[in-house]
Design a protein around this motif. Structure first.
Motif, PDB file in Angstrom:
ATOM      1  N   ALA A  42      13.610   3.908  25.264  1.00 54.92           N
ATOM      2  CA  ALA A  42      13.755   2.473  24.989  1.00 54.92           C
ATOM      3  C   ALA A  42      12.493   1.709  25.380  1.00 54.92           C
ATOM      4  CB  ALA A  42      14.966   1.919  25.742  1.00 54.92           C
ATOM      5  N   LEU A  43      11.897   2.064  26.506  1.00 53.90           N
ATOM      6  CA  LEU A  43      10.675   1.401  26.943  1.00 53.90           C
ATOM      7  C   LEU A  43       9.545   1.623  25.950  1.00 53.90           C
ATOM      8  CD1 LEU A  43       8.921  -0.075  29.038  1.00 53.90           C
ATOM      9  CD2 LEU A  43       8.566   2.142  30.168  1.00 53.90           C
ATOM     10  N   CYS A  44       9.399   2.856  25.480  1.00 53.49           N
ATOM     11  CA  CYS A  44       8.332   3.169  24.524  1.00 53.49           C
ATOM     12  C   CYS A  44       8.551   2.462  23.190  1.00 53.49           C
ATOM     13  CB  CYS A  44       8.245   4.681  24.308  1.00 53.49           C
ATOM     14  SG  CYS A  44       7.673   5.600  25.757  1.00 53.49           S
ATOM     15  N   VAL A  45       9.802   2.411  22.734  1.00 54.74           N
ATOM     16  CA  VAL A  45      10.111   1.729  21.474  1.00 54.74           C
ATOM     17  C   VAL A  45       9.803   0.241  21.596  1.00 54.74           C
ATOM     18  CG1 VAL A  45      11.955   1.069  19.882  1.00 54.74           C
ATOM     19  CG2 VAL A  45      11.839   3.409  20.743  1.00 54.74           C
ATOM     20  N   TRP A  46      10.197  -0.361  22.707  1.00 57.81           N
ATOM     21  CA  TRP A  46       9.962  -1.785  22.912  1.00 57.81           C
ATOM     22  C   TRP A  46       8.471  -2.089  23.034  1.00 57.81           C
ATOM     23  CZ3 TRP A  46       7.779  -4.294  27.195  1.00 57.81           C
ATOM     24  CH2 TRP A  46       7.845  -5.689  27.165  1.00 57.81           C
ATOM     25  N   ALA A  47       7.740  -1.249  23.756  1.00 60.09           N
ATOM     26  CA  ALA A  47       6.315  -1.496  23.981  1.00 60.09           C
ATOM     27  C   ALA A  47       5.499  -1.294  22.713  1.00 60.09           C
ATOM     28  CB  ALA A  47       5.802  -0.586  25.092  1.00 60.09           C
ATOM     29  N   GLY A  48       5.872  -0.321  21.898  1.00 59.85           N
ATOM     30  CA  GLY A  48       5.110  -0.044  20.678  1.00 59.85           C
ATOM     31  C   GLY A  48       3.712   0.453  21.002  1.00 59.85           C
ATOM     32  N   GLY A  49       2.766   0.143  20.117  1.00 59.51           N
ATOM     33  CA  GLY A  49       1.379   0.508  20.354  1.00 59.51           C
ATOM     34  C   GLY A  49       1.178   1.985  20.592  1.00 59.51           C
ATOM     35  N   LEU A  50       0.188   2.316  21.422  1.00 58.56           N
ATOM     36  CA  LEU A  50      -0.153   3.705  21.692  1.00 58.56           C
ATOM     37  C   LEU A  50       0.918   4.416  22.512  1.00 58.56           C
ATOM     38  CD1 LEU A  50      -3.996   3.543  22.419  1.00 58.56           C
ATOM     39  CD2 LEU A  50      -2.837   4.441  20.393  1.00 58.56           C
ATOM     40  N   LEU A  51       1.663   3.667  23.343  1.00 57.61           N
ATOM     41  CA  LEU A  51       2.715   4.292  24.137  1.00 57.61           C
ATOM     42  C   LEU A  51       3.783   4.894  23.234  1.00 57.61           C
ATOM     43  CD1 LEU A  51       3.753   4.854  26.992  1.00 57.61           C
ATOM     44  CD2 LEU A  51       4.974   2.671  26.905  1.00 57.61           C
ATOM     45  N   TYR A  52       4.223   4.116  22.247  1.00 54.84           N
ATOM     46  CA  TYR A  52       5.212   4.625  21.295  1.00 54.84           C
ATOM     47  C   TYR A  52       4.610   5.743  20.452  1.00 54.84           C
ATOM     48  CZ  TYR A  52       8.446   4.758  17.336  1.00 54.84           C
ATOM     49  OH  TYR A  52       9.314   5.181  16.361  1.00 54.84           O
ATOM     50  N   GLY A  53       3.377   5.533  19.990  1.00 56.01           N
ATOM     51  CA  GLY A  53       2.729   6.560  19.180  1.00 56.01           C
ATOM     52  C   GLY A  53       2.587   7.866  19.920  1.00 56.01           C
ATOM     53  N   ALA A  54       2.215   7.809  21.203  1.00 63.60           N
ATOM     54  CA  ALA A  54       2.075   9.022  22.003  1.00 63.60           C
ATOM     55  C   ALA A  54       3.415   9.734  22.155  1.00 63.60           C
ATOM     56  CB  ALA A  54       1.498   8.681  23.374  1.00 63.60           C
ATOM     57  N   LEU A  55       4.494   8.956  22.342  1.00 62.51           N
ATOM     58  CA  LEU A  55       5.834   9.540  22.459  1.00 62.51           C
ATOM     59  C   LEU A  55       6.188  10.332  21.201  1.00 62.51           C
ATOM     60  CD1 LEU A  55       8.673   9.711  23.880  1.00 62.51           C
ATOM     61  CD2 LEU A  55       9.270   7.681  22.553  1.00 62.51           C
ATOM     62  N   ILE A  56       5.952   9.735  20.032  1.00 65.27           N
ATOM     63  CA  ILE A  56       6.311  10.394  18.780  1.00 65.27           C
ATOM     64  C   ILE A  56       5.457  11.646  18.552  1.00 65.27           C
ATOM     65  CG2 ILE A  56       6.456  10.139  16.279  1.00 65.27           C
ATOM     66  CD1 ILE A  56       8.567   8.584  17.884  1.00 65.27           C
ATOM     67  N   VAL A  57       4.153  11.548  18.804  1.00 61.98           N
ATOM     68  CA  VAL A  57       3.269  12.701  18.599  1.00 61.98           C
ATOM     69  C   VAL A  57       3.639  13.848  19.541  1.00 61.98           C
ATOM     70  CG1 VAL A  57       0.892  13.521  18.759  1.00 61.98           C
ATOM     71  CG2 VAL A  57       1.382  11.312  17.692  1.00 61.98           C
ATOM     72  N   LEU A  58       3.933  13.530  20.792  1.00 61.78           N
ATOM     73  CA  LEU A  58       4.341  14.567  21.743  1.00 61.78           C
ATOM     74  C   LEU A  58       5.661  15.211  21.322  1.00 61.78           C
ATOM     75  CD1 LEU A  58       3.440  12.906  25.168  1.00 61.78           C
ATOM     76  CD2 LEU A  58       2.342  14.898  24.120  1.00 61.78           C
ATOM     77  N   ALA A  59       6.597  14.380  20.844  1.00 57.58           N
ATOM     78  CA  ALA A  59       7.874  14.914  20.378  1.00 57.58           C
ATOM     79  C   ALA A  59       7.676  15.817  19.160  1.00 57.58           C
ATOM     80  CB  ALA A  59       8.832  13.778  20.048  1.00 57.58           C
ATOM     81  N   MET A  60       6.801  15.410  18.246  1.00 57.60           N
ATOM     82  CA  MET A  60       6.514  16.230  17.070  1.00 57.60           C
ATOM     83  C   MET A  60       5.929  17.577  17.486  1.00 57.60           C
ATOM     84  SD  MET A  60       4.871  13.316  14.569  1.00 57.60           S
ATOM     85  CE  MET A  60       4.372  14.480  13.276  1.00 57.60           C
ATOM     86  N   ALA A  61       4.971  17.560  18.409  1.00 57.08           N
ATOM     87  CA  ALA A  61       4.350  18.801  18.870  1.00 57.08           C
ATOM     88  C   ALA A  61       5.374  19.698  19.559  1.00 57.08           C
ATOM     89  CB  ALA A  61       3.193  18.486  19.812  1.00 57.08           C
TER      90      ALA A  61
END
Length: 285
Positions: A42-61
């Motif tokens: 929830a924090l990453c989704v709310w913050a957006g930006g690179l924090l959210y992007g990093a979450l998605i890329v790490l999850a994909m990997a």
């Protein structure tokens, strides 16, 4: 020198794949995992930006690595390493603003072979869709919240109602633990959640409640298709879980399998929504 496949992780004894694990013994681990996972996401989704992007890329990997391990290619093998790096490159290319380039990188993974390429496509499409929905639609955080919440409510509702009511099996050859009562209960939870979230988001347009209910149900159907698809894959590979990173849930694929279908569906719908607004307003031009 070719990679030699490693033994599939968590291989179940013959005849045990898909066996029901018990009614409530994994509930405590699930709750504790969710207590940590939900606030972080929830924090990453709310913050957006690179924090959210990093979450998605790490999850994909991470999911790409689990997919590779299902076919016997662990992190010590070159193909396993390539799967992890390839998925990260797909997400990273999209984060740099090159959406077309990200699709080309994903398609080029065909060199890994059909089985691993299928994983790159499934995981890549879901990851790119989640990035697209957050950065390219309005309200970005609210759209992702709607999607993730409906998927989670479908999964949790199915888990709870299926164990309370039991009844006829939904797909006994694929996942003997899933029931029709669980499927219906999960869909009802997603519909109610969709109604509430769509109505409460800032700038809600007329008809938000019934549209939230309709598309909450569609998300639940897509999520359950993704869940069954991953169950079929695990059954074919004779494993119980895709990984062990999330206590009570298994691996990342086990937890987020619903998003593999629901996220691309939502992203495609968003292309038909007016002016980049939430995907449940598709058709309002």
């Amino acid at each position: 020198m070719r990679d030699r496949p490693e033994a599939a992780p968590g291989a179940a004894p013959a005849g045990m794949a898909g066996k029901k694990t018990g009614n409530w013994k994994d509930l405590r681990a699930r709750v504790l995992s969710a207590a940590v996972l939900v606030p972080c996401v929830a924090l990453c989704v709310w913050a957006g930006g690179l924090l959210y992007g990093a979450l998605i890329v790490l999850a994909m990997a991470g999911m790409a690595m689990e997919w590779a391990r299902l076919f016997g290619f662990g992190l010590k093998t070159r193909r396993g390493q390539l799967c992890l790096a390839w998925a990260a490159c797909v997400g990273g290319t999209a984060l740099a603003g090159h959406w077309g380039g990200a699709l080309l990188v994903m398609v080029a993974a065909v060199v890994l072979g059909p089985a691993l390429w299928a994983g790159q496509v499934a995981i890549g499409c879901a990851g790119l869709s989640l990035l697209w929905l957050r950065y390219m639609s309005e309200p970005g955080a609210g759209v992702v919240l709607f999607l993730v919440a409906c998927v989670a409510l479908s999964d949790t509702g199915a888990y709870m109602t299926g164990r309370v009511f039991g009844g006829p099996k939904l797909a006994p050859r694929i996942s003997p633990a899933k029931t029709w009562s669980g499927s219906i209960g999960g869909m009802c939870c997603a519909v109610l959640g969709g109604m509430l979230i769509a109505a409460m988001l800032p700038g809600a347009l007329p008809g938000a409640v019934w549209r939230g209910a309709l598309f909450g149900g569609l998300v639940a159907i897509a999520a359950q298709i993704g869940d069954l698809g991953e169950s079929a894959l695990k059954r074919a590979r004779n494993v119980k879980d895709s990984g062990t990173i999330l206590p009570g849930h298994g691996g990342l694929l086990d937890r987020f399998d619903g998003l593999l279908v629901a996220a691309p569906m939502a992203a495609l719908l968003s292309l038909g929504a007016a002016g980049g607004i939430a995907f449940w307003y598709v058709g309002l031009h």
